[in-house]
Design an enzyme around this catalytic site. Structure first.
Site, mmCIF file in Angstrom:
data_model
loop_
_atom_site.group_PDB
_atom_site.id
_atom_site.type_symbol
_atom_site.label_atom_id
_atom_site.label_comp_id
_atom_site.label_asym_id
_atom_site.label_seq_id
_atom_site.Cartn_x
_atom_site.Cartn_y
_atom_site.Cartn_z
ATOM 1 N N GLY A 135 62.153 50.282 47.465
ATOM 2 C CA GLY A 135 63.691 50.505 48.028
ATOM 3 C C GLY A 135 63.819 50.981 49.317
ATOM 4 O O GLY A 135 62.483 50.823 50.178
ATOM 5 N N SER A 136 64.883 51.111 49.911
ATOM 6 C CA SER A 136 65.074 51.753 51.144
ATOM 7 C C SER A 136 64.662 53.300 51.412
ATOM 8 O O SER A 136 64.103 53.875 50.414
ATOM 9 C CB SER A 136 66.442 51.953 51.437
ATOM 10 O OG SER A 136 67.157 52.607 50.655
ATOM 11 N N CYS A 147 60.417 43.222 52.771
ATOM 12 C CA CYS A 147 60.094 44.557 53.461
ATOM 13 C C CYS A 147 58.986 44.253 54.591
ATOM 14 O O CYS A 147 58.883 45.021 55.308
ATOM 15 C CB CYS A 147 59.310 45.496 52.308
ATOM 16 S SG CYS A 147 58.007 44.441 51.366
ATOM 17 N N GLY A 154 63.789 56.462 48.971
ATOM 18 C CA GLY A 154 62.568 57.180 48.613
ATOM 19 C C GLY A 154 62.674 58.499 49.021
ATOM 20 O O GLY A 154 61.910 59.246 48.384
ATOM 21 N N GLU A 166 57.435 52.694 47.556
ATOM 22 C CA GLU A 166 57.141 51.453 48.668
ATOM 23 C C GLU A 166 58.517 50.995 49.375
ATOM 24 O O GLU A 166 59.441 50.265 48.858
ATOM 25 C CB GLU A 166 56.730 49.990 47.721
ATOM 26 C CG GLU A 166 55.621 50.245 46.833
ATOM 27 C CD GLU A 166 54.499 49.966 47.749
ATOM 28 O OE1 GLU A 166 54.590 49.566 49.117
ATOM 29 O OE2 GLU A 166 53.270 49.863 47.346
HETATM 30 P P1 NAD Z 1 67.923 50.344 47.902
HETATM 31 O O1 NAD Z 1 67.207 51.532 48.447
HETATM 32 O O2 NAD Z 1 69.391 50.102 48.045
HETATM 33 O O3 NAD Z 1 67.697 50.238 46.125
HETATM 34 C C1 NAD Z 1 66.541 50.157 45.665
HETATM 35 C C2 NAD Z 1 66.547 50.472 44.205
HETATM 36 O O4 NAD Z 1 66.727 52.228 44.199
HETATM 37 C C3 NAD Z 1 67.500 50.049 43.295
HETATM 38 O O5 NAD Z 1 67.253 49.672 41.880
HETATM 39 C C4 NAD Z 1 68.664 51.154 43.209
HETATM 40 O O6 NAD Z 1 69.439 51.150 42.364
HETATM 41 C C5 NAD Z 1 67.711 52.264 43.173
HETATM 42 N N1 NAD Z 1 68.401 54.027 43.607
HETATM 43 C C6 NAD Z 1 68.820 54.090 44.698
HETATM 44 N N2 NAD Z 1 69.149 55.452 44.653
HETATM 45 C C7 NAD Z 1 68.689 55.965 43.717
HETATM 46 C C8 NAD Z 1 68.733 57.112 42.871
HETATM 47 N N3 NAD Z 1 69.239 58.236 43.477
HETATM 48 N N4 NAD Z 1 67.837 57.238 41.638
HETATM 49 C C9 NAD Z 1 67.376 56.050 41.080
HETATM 50 N N5 NAD Z 1 67.311 55.101 41.619
HETATM 51 C C10 NAD Z 1 68.070 54.823 42.886
HETATM 52 O O7 NAD Z 1 67.142 49.102 48.355
HETATM 53 P P2 NAD Z 1 67.566 47.449 48.367
HETATM 54 O O8 NAD Z 1 68.648 47.339 49.190
HETATM 55 O O9 NAD Z 1 67.801 46.963 46.876
HETATM 56 O O10 NAD Z 1 66.115 46.783 48.857
HETATM 57 C C11 NAD Z 1 65.891 46.836 50.110
HETATM 58 C C12 NAD Z 1 64.973 47.882 50.818
HETATM 59 O O11 NAD Z 1 63.778 47.815 49.873
HETATM 60 C C13 NAD Z 1 64.573 47.684 52.119
HETATM 61 O O12 NAD Z 1 64.323 48.802 52.694
HETATM 62 C C14 NAD Z 1 63.218 47.172 51.921
HETATM 63 O O13 NAD Z 1 62.056 47.190 53.044
HETATM 64 C C15 NAD Z 1 62.662 47.626 50.775
HETATM 65 N N6 NAD Z 1 61.602 47.148 49.978
HETATM 66 C C16 NAD Z 1 60.494 47.544 50.158
HETATM 67 C C17 NAD Z 1 59.056 47.002 49.650
HETATM 68 C C18 NAD Z 1 58.051 47.650 49.984
HETATM 69 O O14 NAD Z 1 56.985 46.982 49.031
HETATM 70 N N7 NAD Z 1 57.458 48.424 50.901
HETATM 71 C C19 NAD Z 1 59.412 45.767 48.839
HETATM 72 C C20 NAD Z 1 60.741 45.374 48.883
HETATM 73 C C21 NAD Z 1 61.726 45.831 49.385
#
Ligand code: NAD
Length: 504
Positions: free
Chosen positions: A239-240, A295, A244, A261
């Site tokens: 995720g973001s 990503c 992370g 990631e």
């Molecule tokens: P996001 O960070 O909003 O959410 C990702 C996940 O994290 C979701 O399941 C969310 O519910 C969970 N989450 C958020 N806060 C949390 C917490 N405090 N505790 C537990 N879980 C929590 O990201 P998004 O908008 O769904 O996805 C887009 C982002 O993901 C972009 O930044 C993209 O670059 C990244 N991404 C990275 C990769 C990689 O392999 N590097 C792959 C796909 C997406």
């Protein structure tokens, strides 16, 4: 659309917690999954409570005690059956990815193919979880390392790969002997339920329950409970960077492992000797594919000043020709953004780019139709513009001319993220410079192909604010296991290492 949902076992309202079977009752509200192409409701999901989360983890912990003792090739055989089941459901699962997150048909299908590929990879891996053996310095002693499973692995996934990212983790974890609890994004819960059900049926047919659990819940209750949970030795989170940072800190504090990631800000360098037709196609797919919501999306193109004037107009023409519309319709190249918030973020980033001195060359407007459609944009920019250092999860491409390869590499690396990168060149020397220790600082560095669309065979991930994790192929499986070093003495003496004597 209803047919696809029905064939995948999805109802109008679906439970949000699964441990073998769905858990009944006591839900914490509900979330509606919207089709980003028209914002109509696809189906609803009842959010899991913390108590239900607890039940799912308890079941996974119980299942782990037996699963870890099943020989790895036997676990691999069950994963092989999952690959087959995913093959049979590929069409429907891929269509669901398109309906729920707006990927065009080919990319939705491609995502499920990626899950099949990693499952196939994991089957072979189940016979190759190799440890090293060493020569002991002591007579009649044998030393080796072996790899054991870790336990219950928590997998948190982003909306943009609602099927494959779980599979990257779960298929490897399963052959390694771990059980898995999945918390998907609330923006793509239906794909998670359907994917889970396909694999769960295979486990049930083989007499297993609790090996894969699913919990669809809020970040503040279920998410936070999960990352604090000491029963989960590894949290793999995609995720973001903001997410992370939180998860990495919490998990480190309890001495857990995290596999992160996170966001990317990926650049392509186009040298003056590049095959420009090739570069054009690489940049187009990288920047516009998945409507800029990968990503690994190409966000910056650094073009040698001698070919800048030739390549940029070609990019602008290609952008104008991109067909935007229904992701499941033939010929569509650009689907919608995930939600209305993403459209606003796209517009804010473009305003910021213009305020910082950028010039929009093409695109940048909302498309006048229902849903969250925008025209992919190209912005003429400078490397020192603050907005170029951010990941805006939308189709905005910053183009800029450079003088020397050294300067281009400096600009490429001068961002907080470090996921993917490419160079287009026909010069062996330029390619090797880019790949050397003084070249790209990213986890992925390509030559004459774009930044996105990685194969599963390599380790996938990035440096700096991308989080440092590696998933998928190569030796990424080691993240899901613990290493144990063993020394066996088969002699009748007890010699100590380093020649130490300790006799009375
Ligand atoms: P996001 O960070 O909003 O959410 C990702 C996940 O994290 C979701 O399941 C969310 O519910 C969970 N989450 C958020 N806060 C949390 C917490 N405090 N505790 C537990 N879980 C929590 O990201 P998004 O908008 O769904 O996805 C887009 C982002 O993901 C972009 O930044 C993209 O670059 C990244 N991404 C990275 C990769 C990689 O392999 N590097 C792959 C796909 C997406």
């Amino acid at each position: 659309m209803r047919d696809v949902l029905a064939r995948l076992g999805l109802a109008e309202t679906n439970p949000g917690a699964y441990a073998g079977a769905a858990l009944e009752g006591g839900y914490a509200g509900r979330v509606e999954s919207l089709n980003p192409s028209d914002n109509a409701v696809l189906a609803a999901v009842e959010l899991a409570t913390v108590a239900q989360y607890d039940k799912v983890v308890s079941e996974a912990a119980r299942a782990y005690k037996e699963w870890r003792m099943l020989p790895a090739p036997k676990r691999g055989e069950i994963v092989r059956q999952m690959a087959e089941a995913l093959r049979e459901r590929k069409e429907d699962l891929g269509a669901l990815v398109s309906l729920e997150v707006g990927k065009i048909r080919a990319e939705g299908q491609g995502e499920v193919q990626e899950s099949i590929d990693i499952a196939d990879f994991a089957v072979g891996l189940s016979r190759q979880l190799y440890g090293l053996s060493m020569h002991s310095e002591r007579p009649r002693h044998r030393m080796y390392e072996q790899w054991h499973p870790l336990g219950v692995v928590g997998v948190i996934t982003a909306f943009n790969f609602p099927n494959a990212v779980w599979a990257w983790n779960a298929m490897l974890a399963a052959v390694c002997g771990d059980t898995v609890v999945w918390k998907p994004s609330l923006k793509a819960p239906l794909t998670a339920i359907a994917t889970h059900k396909v694999c769960e049926q295979v486990l049930a047919k083989n007499g297993w329950s609790g090996v894969f659990g699913l919990v669809i819940g809020g970040d503040k209750d279920v998410g936070e409970t999960m990352i604090h949970d000491t029963r989960l030795p590894l949290i793999s989170a995609t995720g973001s960077t903001r997410m992370g940072r939180r998860i990495g800190t919490v998990v480190a504090e309890r001495f857990g492992r995290s596999l992160l990631e996170l966001g990317g800000n990926n650049a392509i360098i186009v040298e003056k000797d590049a095959d420009l037709a090739l570069a054009l196609r690489g940049v187009l797919f990288g920047a516009v594919g998945t409507a800029g919501q990968r990503c690994t999306t190409t966000r910056r193109v650094l073009i040698h000043k001698d070919v800048y004037g030739e390549l940029v107009p070609k990019l602008v023409t290609a952008w104008k020709q991109c067909r935007i519309g229904d992701p499941l319709a033939e010929g569509t190249l650009v689907g919608p953004l995930i939600d209305a918030q993403a459209v606003e973020t796209f517009e804010h980033a473009l305003s910021a780019a213009v305020a910082q001195g950028g010039k929009i060359l093409v695109g940048g407007k909302r498309v006048d139709r229902p849903g969250n459609f925008v025209e992919p944009a190209i912005v003429e920019a400078r490397a020192d513009m603050a907005i170029c250092r951010e990941e805006t999860f939308a189709p905005i491409l910053y183009v800029m001319p450079y003088d020397t390869l050294e300067q281009a590499i400096d600009w490429q690396n001068d961002v907080p993220q470090g996921l993917s990168s490419s160079i287009f060149t026909d010069s062996f020397r330029s390619a090797e410079t880019f790949l050397s220790a003084s070249g790209s600082d990213c986890g992925i560095a390509n030559v004459n192909i774009g930044t996105s669309g990685a194969e599963i065979g390599g380790a996938f991930g990035g440096e700096k604010e991308t989080g440092g994790g590696r998933e998928s192929g190569s030796d990424a499986w080691k993240a899901y296991m613990r290493r144990q070093t063993n020394t066996l003495n088969w002699g009748r003496d007890l010699p100590l290492a380093q020649g130490i004597t300790f006799d009375v």
